[in-house]
Design a protein around this motif. Sequence first.
Motif, short mmCIF file in Angstrom:
data_model
loop_
_atom_site.label_atom_id
_atom_site.label_comp_id
_atom_site.label_asym_id
_atom_site.label_seq_id
_atom_site.Cartn_x
_atom_site.Cartn_y
_atom_site.Cartn_z
N VAL A 11 0.62 -1.15 0.22
CA VAL A 11 -0.14 -0.08 0.05
C VAL A 11 0.84 1.18 0.04
CG1 VAL A 11 -1.57 1.44 1.41
CG2 VAL A 11 -2.11 -1.23 1.24
N ALA A 12 1.77 1.35 0.90
CA ALA A 12 2.81 2.54 1.04
C ALA A 12 3.43 2.53 -0.43
CB ALA A 12 3.52 2.54 2.13
N MET A 13 3.99 1.62 -0.87
CA MET A 13 4.60 1.95 -2.28
C MET A 13 3.82 2.32 -3.27
SD MET A 13 7.83 1.77 -3.06
CE MET A 13 8.29 2.35 -4.74
N GLU A 14 2.69 1.70 -3.32
CA GLU A 14 1.63 2.00 -4.51
C GLU A 14 1.35 3.39 -4.59
OE1 GLU A 14 -1.23 -0.82 -4.55
OE2 GLU A 14 -0.17 -2.46 -5.01
N SER A 15 1.21 3.97 -3.06
CA SER A 15 0.93 5.53 -3.18
C SER A 15 2.04 6.14 -3.61
CB SER A 15 0.78 5.96 -1.79
OG SER A 15 1.55 5.88 -0.81
N PHE A 16 3.23 5.83 -3.45
CA PHE A 16 4.34 6.92 -4.08
C PHE A 16 4.62 6.50 -5.50
CE2 PHE A 16 5.34 7.36 0.48
CZ PHE A 16 5.53 8.84 0.85
N SER A 17 4.20 5.29 -5.96
CA SER A 17 4.31 5.08 -7.45
C SER A 17 3.22 5.97 -8.14
CB SER A 17 4.12 3.71 -7.65
OG SER A 17 2.75 3.38 -7.69
N SER A 18 1.93 6.57 -7.46
CA SER A 18 1.07 7.45 -8.06
C SER A 18 1.81 8.84 -8.16
CB SER A 18 -0.13 7.07 -7.43
OG SER A 18 -0.09 7.84 -6.14
N LEU A 19 2.51 9.03 -7.12
CA LEU A 19 3.14 10.21 -6.95
C LEU A 19 4.02 10.62 -8.20
CD1 LEU A 19 4.35 12.83 -5.46
CD2 LEU A 19 6.19 11.30 -4.71
N LYS A 20 4.77 9.46 -8.60
CA LYS A 20 5.71 9.51 -9.80
C LYS A 20 5.04 9.65 -11.17
CE LYS A 20 9.48 6.89 -12.02
NZ LYS A 20 9.93 5.58 -12.12
N THR A 21 3.79 9.00 -11.38
CA THR A 21 3.24 9.13 -12.60
C THR A 21 2.14 10.37 -12.48
OG1 THR A 21 1.43 7.63 -11.55
CG2 THR A 21 3.06 6.50 -12.88
N GLU A 22 1.64 10.79 -11.57
CA GLU A 22 0.81 11.98 -11.54
C GLU A 22 1.32 13.13 -11.38
OE1 GLU A 22 -2.20 11.28 -8.33
OE2 GLU A 22 -3.02 9.20 -9.41
N ARG A 23 2.05 13.21 -10.49
CA ARG A 23 2.99 14.60 -10.17
C ARG A 23 4.22 14.80 -10.81
NH1 ARG A 23 0.42 18.80 -7.56
NH2 ARG A 23 1.92 20.01 -6.45
N MET A 24 4.87 13.98 -11.07
CA MET A 24 6.37 14.21 -11.48
C MET A 24 6.54 14.16 -13.03
SD MET A 24 7.53 14.99 -8.64
CE MET A 24 9.13 14.92 -8.55
N ALA A 25 5.51 13.42 -13.78
CA ALA A 25 5.61 13.11 -15.11
C ALA A 25 6.04 14.37 -15.93
CB ALA A 25 4.61 12.38 -15.71
#
Length: 43
Positions: A11-25
């Motif tokens: 759960v914690a890792m998946e929340s930070f993977s969304s950070l990468k795709t949604e915010r940092m792209a």
Amino acid sequence: MSRLGNVWDSVAMESFSSLKTERMARKVFRTWEAAREDVLNYI
């Protein structure tokens, strides 16, 4: 580690993977501080 299919594993890792795709792209930050501030605002 728990069994396959247990949703609580990542759960914690998946929340930070969304950070990468949604915010940092495709964002380019001029300084490390600007990147840090953007991530903290997202969180």
